[in-house]
Design a protein around this motif. Structure first.
Motif, PDB file in Angstrom:
ATOM      1  N   TYR A  14       0.742  -1.181   0.014  1.00 31.01           N
ATOM      2  CA  TYR A  14       0.031  -0.058   0.028  1.00 31.01           C
ATOM      3  C   TYR A  14       1.007   1.224  -0.100  1.00 31.01           C
ATOM      4  O   TYR A  14       1.909   1.378   0.736  1.00 31.01           O
ATOM      5  CB  TYR A  14      -0.834   0.144   1.247  1.00 31.01           C
ATOM      6  N   ALA A  21       1.828  -5.844   2.159  1.00 33.16           N
ATOM      7  CA  ALA A  21       0.302  -6.468   2.633  1.00 33.16           C
ATOM      8  C   ALA A  21       0.390  -7.747   2.165  1.00 33.16           C
ATOM      9  O   ALA A  21      -0.377  -8.705   2.863  1.00 33.16           O
ATOM     10  CB  ALA A  21      -0.734  -5.267   2.321  1.00 33.16           C
ATOM     11  N   GLY A  42      -4.950  -9.281   9.500  1.00 32.63           N
ATOM     12  CA  GLY A  42      -4.035  -8.179   9.172  1.00 32.63           C
ATOM     13  C   GLY A  42      -3.109  -9.121   8.389  1.00 32.63           C
ATOM     14  O   GLY A  42      -2.075  -8.417   8.068  1.00 32.63           O
ATOM     15  N   CYS A  43      -3.243 -10.189   7.974  1.00 30.26           N
ATOM     16  CA  CYS A  43      -2.292 -10.828   7.273  1.00 30.26           C
ATOM     17  C   CYS A  43      -2.282 -11.054   5.770  1.00 30.26           C
ATOM     18  O   CYS A  43      -1.574 -11.341   5.171  1.00 30.26           O
ATOM     19  CB  CYS A  43      -2.291 -12.735   7.740  1.00 30.26           C
ATOM     20  N   GLY A  44      -3.234 -10.193   5.227  1.00 27.29           N
ATOM     21  CA  GLY A  44      -3.300  -9.995   3.637  1.00 27.29           C
ATOM     22  C   GLY A  44      -4.265 -10.847   3.038  1.00 27.29           C
ATOM     23  O   GLY A  44      -4.426 -10.966   1.811  1.00 27.29           O
ATOM     24  N   LYS A  45      -5.259 -11.565   3.641  1.00 31.13           N
ATOM     25  CA  LYS A  45      -6.468 -12.311   3.212  1.00 31.13           C
ATOM     26  C   LYS A  45      -7.456 -11.572   2.006  1.00 31.13           C
ATOM     27  O   LYS A  45      -7.398 -11.757   1.028  1.00 31.13           O
ATOM     28  CB  LYS A  45      -7.246 -12.870   4.131  1.00 31.13           C
ATOM     29  N   THR A  46      -7.779 -10.358   2.911  1.00 31.72           N
ATOM     30  CA  THR A  46      -8.775  -9.485   2.131  1.00 31.72           C
ATOM     31  C   THR A  46      -7.955  -8.916   1.007  1.00 31.72           C
ATOM     32  O   THR A  46      -8.598  -8.846  -0.201  1.00 31.72           O
ATOM     33  CB  THR A  46      -9.281  -8.437   2.951  1.00 31.72           C
ATOM     34  N   THR A  47      -6.910  -8.394   1.044  1.00 31.71           N
ATOM     35  CA  THR A  47      -5.843  -7.810   0.035  1.00 31.71           C
ATOM     36  C   THR A  47      -5.781  -8.826  -1.071  1.00 31.71           C
ATOM     37  O   THR A  47      -6.027  -8.374  -2.369  1.00 31.71           O
ATOM     38  CB  THR A  47      -4.737  -7.322   0.609  1.00 31.71           C
TER      39      THR A  47
HETATM   40  N1  LIG Z   1      -6.251   0.636   2.354  1.00 30.72           N
HETATM   41  C1  LIG Z   1      -5.001   0.207   3.172  1.00 30.72           C
HETATM   42  N2  LIG Z   1      -4.109   1.398   3.147  1.00 30.72           N
HETATM   43  C2  LIG Z   1      -2.978   0.863   3.882  1.00 30.72           C
HETATM   44  N3  LIG Z   1      -2.797  -0.420   4.290  1.00 30.72           N
HETATM   45  C3  LIG Z   1      -3.720  -1.373   4.416  1.00 30.72           C
HETATM   46  C4  LIG Z   1      -4.895  -1.298   3.720  1.00 30.72           C
HETATM   47  N4  LIG Z   1      -5.724  -2.096   3.874  1.00 30.72           N
HETATM   48  C5  LIG Z   1      -4.947  -3.090   4.583  1.00 30.72           C
HETATM   49  N5  LIG Z   1      -3.825  -2.454   4.697  1.00 30.72           N
HETATM   50  C6  LIG Z   1      -2.736  -3.317   5.440  1.00 30.72           C
HETATM   51  O1  LIG Z   1      -2.552  -4.156   4.775  1.00 30.72           O
HETATM   52  C7  LIG Z   1      -2.319  -5.520   5.727  1.00 30.72           C
HETATM   53  C8  LIG Z   1      -3.232  -6.617   5.208  1.00 30.72           C
HETATM   54  O2  LIG Z   1      -4.719  -6.390   5.275  1.00 30.72           O
HETATM   55  P1  LIG Z   1      -5.773  -7.297   4.976  1.00 30.72           P
HETATM   56  O3  LIG Z   1      -5.618  -7.847   3.727  1.00 30.72           O
HETATM   57  O4  LIG Z   1      -7.062  -6.237   5.077  1.00 30.72           O
HETATM   58  O5  LIG Z   1      -5.873  -8.240   6.000  1.00 30.72           O
HETATM   59  P2  LIG Z   1      -6.777  -9.381   6.674  1.00 30.72           P
HETATM   60  O6  LIG Z   1      -7.970  -9.365   5.386  1.00 30.72           O
HETATM   61  O7  LIG Z   1      -6.321 -10.668   6.304  1.00 30.72           O
HETATM   62  O8  LIG Z   1      -7.271  -9.155   8.073  1.00 30.72           O
HETATM   63  C9  LIG Z   1      -2.610  -5.013   7.078  1.00 30.72           C
HETATM   64  O9  LIG Z   1      -1.349  -4.952   7.748  1.00 30.72           O
HETATM   65  C10 LIG Z   1      -3.391  -3.943   6.918  1.00 30.72           C
HETATM   66  O10 LIG Z   1      -3.302  -2.840   7.869  1.00 30.72           O
END
Ligand SMILES: Nc1ncnc2c1ncn2[C@@H]1O[C@H](COP(=O)(O)OP(=O)(O)O)[C@@H](O)[C@H]1O
Ligand SMILES: [Mg+2]
Lengths: 394, 267
Positions: A14, A21, A42-47
């Motif tokens: 990001y 991420a 916060g491990c990056g699943k959603t991303t």
């Molecule tokens: N829009 C964003 N801007 C900056 N950092 C982000 C954003 N979205 C997620 N992150 C960071 O990226 C990492 C992975 O996030 P995310 O994929 O949401 O995790 P999960 O779904 O596994 O909980 C986390 O450390 C989170 O803080």
């Protein structure tokens, strides 16, 4: 089999963030399978999930969908080919349920009649009576019903791939369980390729054909079947994450129909007392299972019941603990523990006696499973390098 | 079906329906809420009529308080107020929409600042300056009062769009709706109630402030109030005040009904 989705060194940083991420995710997802991405918050699943339909643009790496590199195609068109379900559902509050479900077909320019027919079909599919729910607004539905609409909406244009981000995460446990079961049953019919995000390892084991466990370092720690993950954790992180109840969790993986059922002495309930006693003597059990003329379990009778002066068709204990053939061993264990006799009776679809599950059955199944998985993991490990070479050459 | 280019007014109109209008008058409690204001206005006008019948008018007063003159001023008042509201909507709504787009977000403080200034400057000063700059008449009055009324609509448009739940927008985008489609089909309809509340506020401001138009040759009911003040005439002053208040109440009443009817269903 050709992969439906291939992620190739997919990476996300990001803007303004030191840490990645998502760090170099490689994945092949086969047609018709449910792959669960699981791991701590916060491990990056959603991303990772959102990079597949490019709601989040990858920093580097490729996304291959049905053999086509979609990393740089028009994202709006791409998304109409991919179902998308999120935890908050995100139904449009000012549109009726029908209109919500029709979103993608309308974008694709379907005709009115085709849309109406499809909407009704989908509502039925997710167990919402179209006549009742079609013209309602989202606020008139319960949380579970809204999530069903969310699933129907994602399936509207029959996309081959569905992405689901903690779809049942905000729903009470009982409803969640029901939605999971319904969804698994639905999946047997629709055979979509599904990427499913959850932070709950139990949900992952239940829903996944394969599970990818993400670690705190934003990398995949292990990508394997639930059995393999539970019996052969790739490292300490996976072992910790799957938890101490791993053996017990594995019981969720086995269906009653797949194990060798135990036998129990049974008799038609009109049996003569002497015959029944003789049968009990022969097998050395404390109880005899009485069944009706269709072999449906009715009562347990003990030696003492049989020797009562007023012996008739109604003495003994009524049968309670019964499970169908498609129950899991975990369900059977539950029933067994509540049963007065210490066994769960297995019945077929017509309710007729098929056998029993007792503690020995469970132990045997667990041991077999462990051995089988070790073997499979070993075989997979043996073949892995060959597979990699093949792929590299293609 | 076209993905883009839907008209926000269309979206709002589709949302309203005759049944909603009927609901306003169907049960007695609602009917009372709906018709209380016109009833009060009617009573006030009747009382005014009664009062004027009982006082001796001087010839100067009589020249002010004749029917054609009153109708002319009332009509000027309504027409100018509606014109101003139309300008305000035409300027503030698109501006508000633009300022919620990612590329223009940084400009938001600047435009809100300008709109704030428009409201902060005493309107009488603004009208005078405009009268000097572009001459006396209705044009200057409309421009001045419009500037004065931009803020509530601009602010409500911004808020109305920003308050739309992110997950709703993500769902739309995630299904392949374009940015435009999300704006017209989701964000705007969901912002309609808040925008309309802003428009209603702006209308109330406009109806009140346009009385000052009398001072720069724009007519309106302000003319009557003004001549009442200048001529020390209570009948003229009271007539002007009652008529202005009546027009204000009626316009607000209409705006209130519009708010109910245009509100998207399901919210
Ligand atoms: N829009 C964003 N801007 C900056 N950092 C982000 C954003 N979205 C997620 N992150 C960071 O990226 C990492 C992975 O996030 P995310 O994929 O949401 O995790 P999960 O779904 O596994 O909980 C986390 O450390 C989170 O803080
Ligand atoms: Mg997440």
């Amino acid at each position: 089999m050709d992969a439906m989705i291939r992620l190739d060194a997919l990476t996300k940083r990001y803007p303004g963030q030191e840490e990645l991420a998502v760090d170099n995710v490689d994945m092949e997802i086969l047609p018709g399978e449910i792959v669960v991405l699981v791991g701590p918050s916060g491990c990056g699943k959603t991303t990772t999930l959102k990079m597949i339909n490019r709601i989040i643009e990858p920093t580097s790496g490729r996304i291959i969908l049905e053999g086509e590199d979609v990393t740089d195609v028009n994202p709006d068109r791409l998304r109409r080919r991919i179902g998308y379900v999120i935890q908050q559902v995100g139904l449009f509050p000012h549109q009726t349920i029908a209109s919500n479900v029709a979103t993608v077909p309308k974008l694709l320019g379907w005709g009115k009649e085709r849309i109406t027919a499809r909407v009704d079909e989908l509502l039925e599919m997710v167990s919402l009576e179209p006549r009742i729910y079609r013209d309602r607004y989202p606020k008139e539905l319960s949380g579970g019903q809204r999530q069903r609409v969310g699933v129907a909406r994602a399936m509207a244009a029959d996309p081959p791939v569905m992405l689901m981000d903690e779809p049942f995460g905000a729903i009470d446990p009982i409803t969640r369980d029901r939605l999971q079961n319904e969804f698994l049953r639905l999946q047997e019919e629709i055979q979509k390729t599904i990427v499913f995000v959850t932070h709950d390892i139990d949900e992952a084991i239940k829903m996944g054909d394969r599970i990818a466990i993400f670690g705190d370092n934003h990398r995949i720690q292990q990508f394997a079947t639930p059995e393999a993950i539970l019996s052969q954790p790739a490292n300490e992180f996976v072992d910790d994450f799957t938890g101490t109840g791993a053996s017990l969790k594995r019981l969720n993986l086995v269906r009653v129909r797949d194990v060798d059922l135990g036998e129990w002495p049974t008799a038609i309930s009109s049996v003569r007392r002497e015959d029944a006693l003789a049968q009990l003597d022969e097998v050395d059990q404390a109880f005899l299972l009485l069944v009706d003329s269709n072999r449906r379990p009715v009562r347990w009778v003990s030696r003492r019941d049989l020797s009562r002066a007023d012996w008739n068709q109604h003495v003994g204990l009524p049968v309670r603990a019964q499970v169908p053939l498609n129950a899991t061993l975990s369900d059977a264990l539950d029933e067994m523990l509540t049963s007065s006799v210490g066994v769960a009776i297995v019945v077929d679809d017509g309710g007729a006696y098929r056998g029993i599950v007792d503690i020995d059955t469970v132990m045997t199944a667990v041991n077999t499973l462990r051995a089988e998985t070790r073997e499979r993991v070993a075989v997979a490990a043996w073949h892995a390098p060959a597979g990699a070479v093949e792929e590299g050459g293609a | 079906m076209a993905v883009t280019g839907a008209d926000p007014r269309l979206a709002a109109e589709q949302a309203g329906s005759p049944s909603r209008l009927r609901a306003l008058v169907s049960d007695p409690a609602k009917a009372w809420n709906t018709f209380a204001i016109p009833l009060i206005v009617l009573i006030a006008l009747a009382a005014l009529y009664q009062y004027l019948g009982g006082v001796e008018l001087t010839s100067r007063e009589a020249a002010r308080l004749n029917q054609p003159e009153l109708i002319l001023r009332a009509r000027q008042h309504v027409v100018l107020s509606v014109q101003i509201a139309a300008w305000v909507i035409a300027i503030a709504v698109p501006l508000g929409i633009m300022l919620t787009r990612p590329w223009a977000k940084r400009l938001t403080p600047i435009f809100v600042g300008i709109a704030n200034a428009g409201q902060a400057i005493p309107s009488i000063g603004l009208l005078t300056i405009l009268a000097i700059a572009i001459g006396v008449g209705q044009r200057g009055a409309v421009i001045g009062v419009t500037a004065y009324c931009i803020l509530p609509v601009l602010r409500n448009t911004l808020v109305g769009i920003q308050q739309v739940d992110d997950s709703i927008i993500e769902a739309g985008r995630g299904m392949g709706m374009t940015r435009q489609a999300v704006l017209w089909r989701i964000e705007m309809p969901l912002a309609v109630p808040i925008v309309l509340a802003g428009v209603r506020t702006a209308l109330i401001l406009a109806v009140g402030t346009i009385t000052l138009g009398a001072l720069v040759g724009a007519g309106t009911l302000g003319v009557i109030i003004n001549s009442g003040v200048v001529g020390f005439s209570n009948p003229v002053l009271i007539t002007g005040a009652v008529l202005t208040a009546s027009v204000a109440l009626l316009i607000d009443w209409v705006a209130g009904i519009a708010e109910t009817v245009l509100r998207p269903k399901g919210l």
